[in-house]
Motif scaffolding. Structure first.
Motif, PDB file in Angstrom:
ATOM      1  N   VAL A 126      -5.444   4.943  -3.582  1.00 43.35           N
ATOM      2  CA  VAL A 126      -5.199   3.841  -3.378  1.00 43.35           C
ATOM      3  C   VAL A 126      -6.242   2.973  -3.651  1.00 43.35           C
ATOM      4  CG1 VAL A 126      -3.912   2.786  -1.990  1.00 43.35           C
ATOM      5  CG2 VAL A 126      -2.720   5.212  -2.472  1.00 43.35           C
TER       6      VAL A 126
ATOM      7  N   THR B 208      -6.646  -0.941  -5.291  1.00 43.64           N
ATOM      8  CA  THR B 208      -6.731  -1.545  -4.534  1.00 43.64           C
ATOM      9  C   THR B 208      -7.997  -2.163  -4.257  1.00 43.64           C
ATOM     10  OG1 THR B 208      -5.144  -0.241  -2.472  1.00 43.64           O
ATOM     11  CG2 THR B 208      -6.522  -2.852  -2.295  1.00 43.64           C
TER      12      THR B 208
ATOM     13  N   ALA C 176       0.960  -1.291  -0.248  1.00 41.09           N
ATOM     14  CA  ALA C 176       0.028  -0.086  -0.019  1.00 41.09           C
ATOM     15  C   ALA C 176       0.524   0.817   0.210  1.00 41.09           C
ATOM     16  CB  ALA C 176      -0.760  -0.136   0.841  1.00 41.09           C
TER      17      ALA C 176
ATOM     18  N   ARG D 151       0.962   4.196  -2.943  1.00 40.92           N
ATOM     19  CA  ARG D 151       1.560   5.001  -2.772  1.00 40.92           C
ATOM     20  C   ARG D 151       2.225   6.185  -3.310  1.00 40.92           C
ATOM     21  NH1 ARG D 151      -0.970   9.432  -0.090  1.00 40.92           N
ATOM     22  NH2 ARG D 151      -2.681   7.621   0.739  1.00 40.92           N
TER      23      ARG D 151
ATOM     24  N   ALA E  20      -3.742   1.424   2.927  1.00 41.94           N
ATOM     25  CA  ALA E  20      -4.647   2.150   2.344  1.00 41.94           C
ATOM     26  C   ALA E  20      -5.628   2.802   3.483  1.00 41.94           C
ATOM     27  CB  ALA E  20      -5.347   0.860   0.998  1.00 41.94           C
TER      28      ALA E  20
ATOM     29  N   SER F  20      -9.204  11.041  -0.932  1.00 39.61           N
ATOM     30  CA  SER F  20      -9.153  10.205  -0.098  1.00 39.61           C
ATOM     31  C   SER F  20     -10.356  10.397   1.034  1.00 39.61           C
ATOM     32  CB  SER F  20      -7.764   9.869   0.545  1.00 39.61           C
ATOM     33  OG  SER F  20      -7.452  10.981   1.534  1.00 39.61           O
TER      34      SER F  20
END
Length: 324
Positions: A116, A120, A32, A36, A283, A295
């Motif tokens: 992210v 994922t 993770a 990034r 994440a 995010s």
């Protein structure tokens, strides 16, 4: 039989499997972070392929120094050459690095847009189903693994968990289209983990297997970068000054080495699910501690992360039969 030639007891096998799950989960956290880093590097360079070349290339440089400098690495190179000569290891089983190159390229190309979390979920969707097929086909060093109800339930629940965690991001058609790259990369990762495990068994060295992975991956990326230059020209971005943006390759060394070392104890599916759980937790932590514009961690995201961990536990405690 264990790698030392002694019969492994059920308790020993369970301990190895649980230890493998813990290590794979930690390596998922590292993935993770790597995602990034490589995603940000791709944004800074304005070229995801160039970012992948930098990441893999730096990892290869580290391994070219590290492996010949260690006795285990030198023994591993000798054993690898012997295995390729006598045919116990096939050349195509050394090509796992191409899949790693694809994954790192997808990080650089898509995370700047997807974030992210969505990256994922796409990798998870591809990796879960592919791991079942790779295990059943016996591609990994542990041989053919039975597709039990618990293993299938663990894979299915993992996909549900990540969909729950990032479901609010999947309504955008452009997002879904771009997510196709990490989806295909997830399919490839399961095969990569299996064949890298074969190289590790043949060479007796996880570092040697990792060197093979990075050598093949870097070669594939250099070809892709040459095509990229011919089509798009030189990257328009500038190399960033922050040192942490160049750590993607060294982090990848840790991930590949751990996966190559433990896949014979866990199987490809359980290794993949454990790594996925670590990626989900990583994440979420990144989104909470180092938020970006993309995010949006909330209670549902946290619930999805917890559900992913439950899914791994279901697959981990599944009763196993001897591989055939």
């Amino acid at each position: 039989m264990s790698s030392t030639g002694t019969l492994a007891t059920p308790a020993t096998s369970a301990t190895r499997r649980i230890t493998g799950v813990a290590l794979a989960t930690l390596s998922g956290l590292a993935v993770a972070v790597q995602s990034r880093i490589n995603g940000e590097l791709g944004v800074r360079l304005a070229d995801g392929i160039a970012a992948a070349v930098v990441s893999f290339g730096l990892g290869l440089v580290v391994l070219l120094v590290l492996v010949p400098a260690t006795p285990a690495g030198r023994r591993g190179l000798t054993a690898l050459r012997g295995a390729l000569t006598d045919g116990s290891l096939r050349p195509w089983q050394c090509l796992g690095g191409t899949c790693g190159a694809f994954l790192v390229s997808a990080q650089g190309l898509t995370i700047g847009t997807l974030g992210v979390a969505v990256f994922t979920v796409a990798v998870v969707a591809g990796q879960s189903g592919s791991s079942l097929a790779v295990d059943r086909a016996g591609v990994g060093p542990g041989g053919s693994q039975p597709v039990t109800g618990r293993r299938m339930a663990g894979a299915a629940l993992t996909v549900v968990a990540v969909l729950l965690a990032v479901g609010d991001r999947l309504g955008d058609p452009d997002t879904l289209g771009l997510a196709l790259l990490p989806l295909l990369a997830g399919v490839a990762v399961a095969w990569q983990q299996a064949v890298n495990g074969r190289v590790r068994m043949a060479s007796g060295s996880a570092l040697t297997a990792t060197l093979v992975n990075f050598t093949v991956g870097t070669a594939a990326l250099l070809v892709a970068f040459a095509v990229d230059l011919a089509v798009r020209g030189w990257p328009t971005g500038s190399p960033p000054a922050e040192p942490w943006l160049y750590l993607g390759g060294p982090i990848g060394i840790v991930f590949i080495a751990i996966a190559a070392a433990i896949v014979r104890f866990t199987g490809v599916l359980l290794l993949g699910l454990s790594t996925i759980a670590g990626q989900i937790v990583g994440a979420v932590l990144l989104d909470l501690l180092l938020p970006t514009a993309a995010s949006r961690p909330d209670a549902v995201t946290l619930l999805g992360a917890a559900l992913a961990l439950v899914a791994v536990m279901i697959a981990a405690v599944a009763p196993s039969r001897p591989a055939r």
